[in-house]
Design an enzyme around this catalytic site. Sequence first.
Site, mmCIF file in Angstrom:
data_model
loop_
_atom_site.group_PDB
_atom_site.id
_atom_site.type_symbol
_atom_site.label_atom_id
_atom_site.label_comp_id
_atom_site.label_asym_id
_atom_site.label_seq_id
_atom_site.Cartn_x
_atom_site.Cartn_y
_atom_site.Cartn_z
ATOM 1 N N TRP A 3 -42.143 -1.475 -102.388
ATOM 2 C CA TRP A 3 -40.761 -0.495 -102.712
ATOM 3 C C TRP A 3 -40.670 1.181 -103.307
ATOM 4 O O TRP A 3 -41.422 1.445 -103.874
ATOM 5 C CB TRP A 3 -40.544 -1.011 -104.012
ATOM 6 C CG TRP A 3 -38.917 -0.022 -104.253
ATOM 7 C CD1 TRP A 3 -37.320 -1.256 -103.768
ATOM 8 C CD2 TRP A 3 -38.493 0.504 -105.628
ATOM 9 N NE1 TRP A 3 -36.249 -0.070 -105.011
ATOM 10 C CE2 TRP A 3 -37.088 0.485 -105.563
ATOM 11 C CE3 TRP A 3 -39.017 1.212 -106.258
ATOM 12 C CZ2 TRP A 3 -36.100 1.417 -106.343
ATOM 13 C CZ3 TRP A 3 -38.478 1.933 -106.794
ATOM 14 C CH2 TRP A 3 -37.231 2.263 -106.905
ATOM 15 N N ASN B 177 -48.959 -0.782 -107.592
ATOM 16 C CA ASN B 177 -47.526 -1.157 -107.487
ATOM 17 C C ASN B 177 -47.832 -0.317 -108.642
ATOM 18 O O ASN B 177 -48.872 -0.279 -110.082
ATOM 19 C CB ASN B 177 -47.866 -2.493 -107.689
ATOM 20 C CG ASN B 177 -45.898 -2.581 -108.604
ATOM 21 O OD1 ASN B 177 -45.461 -1.533 -109.002
ATOM 22 N ND2 ASN B 177 -45.861 -3.408 -109.380
ATOM 23 N N GLY B 178 -46.831 1.021 -108.727
ATOM 24 C CA GLY B 178 -46.771 1.747 -110.284
ATOM 25 C C GLY B 178 -46.725 3.283 -109.970
ATOM 26 O O GLY B 178 -46.599 3.599 -108.116
ATOM 27 N N LYS C 163 -36.017 -5.918 -108.020
ATOM 28 C CA LYS C 163 -36.339 -6.580 -109.000
ATOM 29 C C LYS C 163 -36.368 -6.498 -110.524
ATOM 30 O O LYS C 163 -35.788 -6.779 -110.847
ATOM 31 C CB LYS C 163 -36.029 -8.293 -108.633
ATOM 32 C CG LYS C 163 -35.876 -8.746 -109.826
ATOM 33 C CD LYS C 163 -34.518 -9.651 -109.799
ATOM 34 C CE LYS C 163 -34.328 -10.492 -110.254
ATOM 35 N NZ LYS C 163 -32.821 -10.603 -111.117
ATOM 36 N N GLU D 31 -23.766 -3.097 -106.302
ATOM 37 C CA GLU D 31 -24.829 -3.273 -106.118
ATOM 38 C C GLU D 31 -25.292 -3.666 -104.334
ATOM 39 O O GLU D 31 -26.601 -3.488 -104.027
ATOM 40 C CB GLU D 31 -26.274 -3.464 -107.247
ATOM 41 C CG GLU D 31 -25.888 -4.553 -107.896
ATOM 42 C CD GLU D 31 -26.725 -5.097 -108.449
ATOM 43 O OE1 GLU D 31 -27.379 -4.366 -109.332
ATOM 44 O OE2 GLU D 31 -26.248 -5.616 -109.882
ATOM 45 N N CYS E 24 -43.091 -2.939 -106.024
ATOM 46 C CA CYS E 24 -43.634 -3.607 -104.915
ATOM 47 C C CYS E 24 -44.050 -5.059 -105.693
ATOM 48 O O CYS E 24 -44.662 -5.426 -106.430
ATOM 49 C CB CYS E 24 -44.679 -2.356 -105.009
ATOM 50 S SG CYS E 24 -45.063 -0.617 -104.321
ATOM 51 N N HIS F 141 -7.163 8.447 -119.885
ATOM 52 C CA HIS F 141 -8.423 9.876 -120.410
ATOM 53 C C HIS F 141 -8.763 10.431 -119.436
ATOM 54 O O HIS F 141 -9.508 11.770 -118.930
ATOM 55 C CB HIS F 141 -8.735 9.903 -121.383
ATOM 56 C CG HIS F 141 -8.507 9.086 -122.826
ATOM 57 N ND1 HIS F 141 -7.976 10.014 -123.685
ATOM 58 C CD2 HIS F 141 -8.313 7.783 -123.217
ATOM 59 C CE1 HIS F 141 -6.770 9.189 -124.818
ATOM 60 N NE2 HIS F 141 -7.166 7.877 -124.669
ATOM 61 N N ARG G 272 -39.165 -8.214 -104.774
ATOM 62 C CA ARG G 272 -39.520 -7.304 -105.943
ATOM 63 C C ARG G 272 -38.999 -5.942 -105.334
ATOM 64 O O ARG G 272 -39.054 -4.342 -105.857
ATOM 65 C CB ARG G 272 -41.093 -7.239 -106.072
ATOM 66 C CG ARG G 272 -41.271 -8.765 -107.111
ATOM 67 C CD ARG G 272 -42.135 -8.738 -107.409
ATOM 68 N NE ARG G 272 -43.098 -7.790 -107.982
ATOM 69 C CZ ARG G 272 -42.913 -7.738 -109.411
ATOM 70 N NH1 ARG G 272 -42.730 -8.542 -109.706
ATOM 71 N NH2 ARG G 272 -43.818 -7.157 -110.462
ATOM 72 N N LYS H 3 -22.087 -5.317 -110.471
ATOM 73 C CA LYS H 3 -22.616 -5.778 -109.220
ATOM 74 C C LYS H 3 -21.882 -5.787 -108.147
ATOM 75 O O LYS H 3 -22.660 -6.241 -106.699
ATOM 76 C CB LYS H 3 -21.556 -7.376 -110.031
ATOM 77 C CG LYS H 3 -22.229 -8.466 -110.607
ATOM 78 C CD LYS H 3 -23.608 -9.105 -110.808
ATOM 79 C CE LYS H 3 -24.421 -8.088 -110.443
ATOM 80 N NZ LYS H 3 -25.506 -7.985 -111.956
ATOM 81 N N GLU I 257 -20.229 -4.831 -116.494
ATOM 82 C CA GLU I 257 -20.744 -5.916 -115.407
ATOM 83 C C GLU I 257 -19.909 -5.689 -114.212
ATOM 84 O O GLU I 257 -20.988 -6.136 -113.297
ATOM 85 C CB GLU I 257 -21.337 -6.603 -116.591
ATOM 86 C CG GLU I 257 -21.690 -8.254 -115.472
ATOM 87 C CD GLU I 257 -23.553 -7.415 -115.119
ATOM 88 O OE1 GLU I 257 -23.969 -6.916 -115.526
ATOM 89 O OE2 GLU I 257 -24.415 -8.213 -114.581
HETATM 90 C C1 F6R Z 1 -28.253 -5.775 -111.918
HETATM 91 C C2 F6R Z 1 -29.339 -5.326 -112.375
HETATM 92 C C3 F6R Z 1 -30.683 -4.534 -113.167
HETATM 93 C C4 F6R Z 1 -31.239 -5.121 -113.809
HETATM 94 C C5 F6R Z 1 -31.841 -3.950 -114.805
HETATM 95 C C6 F6R Z 1 -32.965 -4.274 -115.848
HETATM 96 O O1 F6R Z 1 -27.993 -6.616 -111.193
HETATM 97 O O2 F6R Z 1 -30.237 -6.552 -111.532
HETATM 98 O O3 F6R Z 1 -29.257 -3.583 -113.332
HETATM 99 O O4 F6R Z 1 -30.604 -6.013 -114.907
HETATM 100 O O5 F6R Z 1 -32.655 -3.505 -113.660
HETATM 101 O O6 F6R Z 1 -33.567 -5.495 -115.772
HETATM 102 P P1 F6R Z 1 -34.639 -6.063 -116.348
HETATM 103 O O7 F6R Z 1 -33.148 -7.096 -117.490
HETATM 104 O O8 F6R Z 1 -35.061 -6.965 -115.978
HETATM 105 O O9 F6R Z 1 -35.229 -5.489 -117.759
#
Ligand code: F6R
Length: 610
Positions: free
Chosen positions: A74, A100-101, A605, A490, A2, A506, A27, A487, A483
């Site tokens: 969120w 937030n939390g 985020k 998500e 949030c 496997h 966020r 990408k 990765e």
């Molecule tokens: C994927 C993504 C998330 C963050 C993860 C860790 O694109 O953004 O998987 O990498 O939530 O976030 P940070 O790096 O801020 O600790």
Amino acid sequence: MCGIVGYIGNKNCVPILINGLKRLEYRGYDSAGIGIIENGNSSIIKNKGKVSALEERIHNMNLHAGLGIGHTRWATHGIPNEINAHPHSNSNNTLFLIHNGIIENYQTIKTGLKKLGYHFTSETDSEVLVHLIDSFLVKGYSLCKAVQLALNEVEGTYGIAVIYREEPDKIVVARKGSPLVVGLGENENFIASDVSAILAHTKQVVYLDDGELAVVSKDNFTVKTISDKEIEKEVHEISMSLEEIDKGGFPHFMLKEIMEQPESVRNSMRGRLLIDEGTSKLGGLTEVVDRLVNSKRILISACGTSWHAGLVGEYMLEHIARIPTEVEYASEFRYRNPIIDKDDTVFLISQSGETADTLAALREAKNRGALVLGICNVVGSTIARESTAGVYIHAGPEIGVASTKAFTSQLVVLSLITLLIARKKSLSAPEGREIVKELQALPDKISEILKLNDKIEELANEFKDANNFLYLGRGYNFPVALEGALKLKEISYIHAEGYPAAEMKHGPIALIDENMPVVFIAPKDSTYDKIISNIEEVRARGGKIIAIADDGDGEIDRIVDHVIKIPRTIEMLSPILNSIPLQLLAYHIAVKKGLNVDQPRNLAKSVTVE
Ligand code: F6R
């Protein structure tokens, strides 16, 4: 998670709150609301959906107030709807709270408050806080004291902001586990969960630490602990500019951030390469470098994309610096009773510097006496501040929820750390100089890759309707496969899996048929021959193959359906280049599917809850 913003001063807070919420929308973004107080009147306006929906709703309301708080949500407890949106209020609408939390013991508190006659309207954990504070206000306590008393009863994490009609000269904020800053202006002050929300108004900020509470009026602020001990705080000057957090003409933040990588990668290295000595200089590690170099073991803990960067770091540190290295999800590390001692170094990698699990892993490692080093992007973030030392990646603000430029900058910083350690151990100066030369060449090579944008967009058109994707790589590029898959899933919601290419036989090989696109990361490195064999195995089963290969690889074309050829670099740095076409592929597929790339469903985020 949030986002929180608040204003107290002589201006109308409504546009300030709305603009702040728009900056925070990355966020969390399932609902939003504001609460304002002016001349003995208090009102809350909240909405399901985006901040723009809230803005539209209040457009003709002619609202004006010098005191207000705003929130973008969120969801953790309760579906995204108007009732569950923040602010929450007490029953007579005089006390507003944003949170937030997660309040872990909210059910117990709720049961107690219900016995006192409190009535709950939402399904959220946050609503208990507003009634709990109210239960102290009705006993005659001041707002500040009521907040302190309430927080003493709370278990969990919070960044909260509270305003009260009977004390309209202040905002009370407090934090435990969720970030909060106070922004200082002239005859006005601000509060926010993230400086980007208030950067248009001030660059002077005070970061609250866990267990602290601030009382913010229009011309003053005081900080104390929840248990009422006064604290002197340092005022920080933010160097980030407003332009840096705008889209700069791109349709999405994600595309802007992908395209910024020549510059962000350059910034991660700026002033840190010692060309003649063939090593790196990392100011943030000066005090701890001997301890780092002599570590018996390195542990890297992180989440998501940052964890993938850590996996590449493991290859670098073991291969080049010859230090045993392990990588672990922060969420597992913190609950595993890990064996760590003072001879270990633990790196915490986090773009936001606020990820709850990574922060908990940091505290666990610190408790056990390890050297704790942060690799963060957000300056002044909690992980950066709580680490013993560390290195900022200097990628610049990353707003798109899918991490792109932070990943490549994390890899650059990991290679600088590897170089620093390796040169103090067994790496020769010529070998070090070779790595430095290749690092310096990265920005131009990235620019070359970005010129393939149109070609990758065409590829996206062909594959946008696939239901599944497999990403395969070996060695340094196995984490790149993970990765690439992350990408895609998500932002496009296409199911995608990353695997070490050899593992395919496997199990995942059973999935391969003519409907399964398989992306191979196939640079001409020490694993090339093996990966060609894996490509043949997929080809024999009719899978559609997309390969990321080196410029000048003339062999691969005849065995794959599509190939994206990119400039060559040394093996250790190849993940930095190979990840970029995969970012573009995911981006274009999501755009072609008409999805919101910057704010994908269910994601946030900065993940400040467990
Ligand atoms: C994927 C993504 C998330 C963050 C993860 C860790 O694109 O953004 O998987 O990498 O939530 O976030 P940070 O790096 O801020 O600790």
